[in-house]
Design an enzyme around this catalytic site. Sequence first.
Site, PDB file in Angstrom:
ATOM      1  N   TYR A  23      35.820  -4.355 -32.388  1.00 32.51           N
ATOM      2  CA  TYR A  23      36.068  -5.170 -33.838  1.00 32.51           C
ATOM      3  C   TYR A  23      36.697  -3.711 -35.185  1.00 32.51           C
ATOM      4  O   TYR A  23      37.462  -4.014 -35.975  1.00 32.51           O
ATOM      5  CB  TYR A  23      35.219  -5.351 -34.364  1.00 32.51           C
ATOM      6  CG  TYR A  23      35.413  -6.918 -35.453  1.00 32.51           C
ATOM      7  CD1 TYR A  23      36.824  -7.568 -35.502  1.00 32.51           C
ATOM      8  CD2 TYR A  23      34.936  -6.745 -36.928  1.00 32.51           C
ATOM      9  CE1 TYR A  23      37.162  -8.540 -36.863  1.00 32.51           C
ATOM     10  CE2 TYR A  23      35.036  -7.050 -38.109  1.00 32.51           C
ATOM     11  CZ  TYR A  23      35.871  -7.958 -37.824  1.00 32.51           C
ATOM     12  OH  TYR A  23      36.142  -8.842 -39.060  1.00 32.51           O
ATOM     13  N   SER A  61      38.236  -6.121 -42.894  1.00 28.50           N
ATOM     14  CA  SER A  61      36.954  -5.772 -42.693  1.00 28.50           C
ATOM     15  C   SER A  61      36.691  -4.958 -43.851  1.00 28.50           C
ATOM     16  O   SER A  61      36.750  -3.874 -43.888  1.00 28.50           O
ATOM     17  CB  SER A  61      35.594  -6.754 -41.481  1.00 28.50           C
ATOM     18  OG  SER A  61      34.566  -6.277 -41.605  1.00 28.50           O
TER      19      SER A  61
END
Length: 266
Positions: A141, A128
Amino acid sequence: MDNYKGKTVVVTGGTRGIGKGLADALAESGANVVVLSRSAPDNGRDSFACDVSDFAAVETVFAEIAALYGSIDVLFNNAGYGQSGAVELIDEKALRAIVDTNLNGVVNCTRAALPYMKEGARIVCISSAAAFVPMPFRTMYSVTKSAVNMFARAMRHELDGTGIQITALCLGDVRTDFAARRDKQTTTSARYGERIAQVDAFVDKRASAKGKADLGKTVKALLKETARRKFRPTRIIGAKWKAVSVIVKILPDYVTDRILAKVFSA
């Protein structure tokens, strides 16, 4: 897409979002697609119910896949989820869970797949833009995705000379329900006040924005990238996020942090 015809491809987290898009497109191309997911139908051939954070379960499943198909040609390490909340206030079980899935799941599946991979096999870790753009109250995350990138880079050196390639592909905002399904930890304190809720609102607003990347186009871009003759260590998918990554690399950390602070407080 002919690159995948007849190949055995394993897609983790393949029952929704990016994973499902990949699995469907690969199946259409003639690949033997095997989906792994906690919510997958446990049919024992092209679908296995499996928690990627459980190495013993993962090892068993990959052995079964190899017994069915002979070898594993491509692994898409896609399983993962988002989490919001202040690290100080998130309970320990939730903190461990996101690391176990987003990072350890990638390690577990890679370890379990490698014994059944031959020269020419490929491992793709879906990462990501959060790996290089730190967001407040999305810390774990970002941490797990940064770790996935480094895992892929370091594994390239371990696999040097074997003919097996590995890469991490970083995605930005894609039109799926990923953001809505995040583990949303809303507990706050006097230290954080309304800031957690404000960042959540910012993310939810972006989740409904029209500027998000189309799922189909993103899947095509991913498959195009993984069809390259030679993998790059990491690769960003999407022109907007490529530009952001360049800015982040050029500017000093304190400058980018100031910019991000203004963005998240707006």
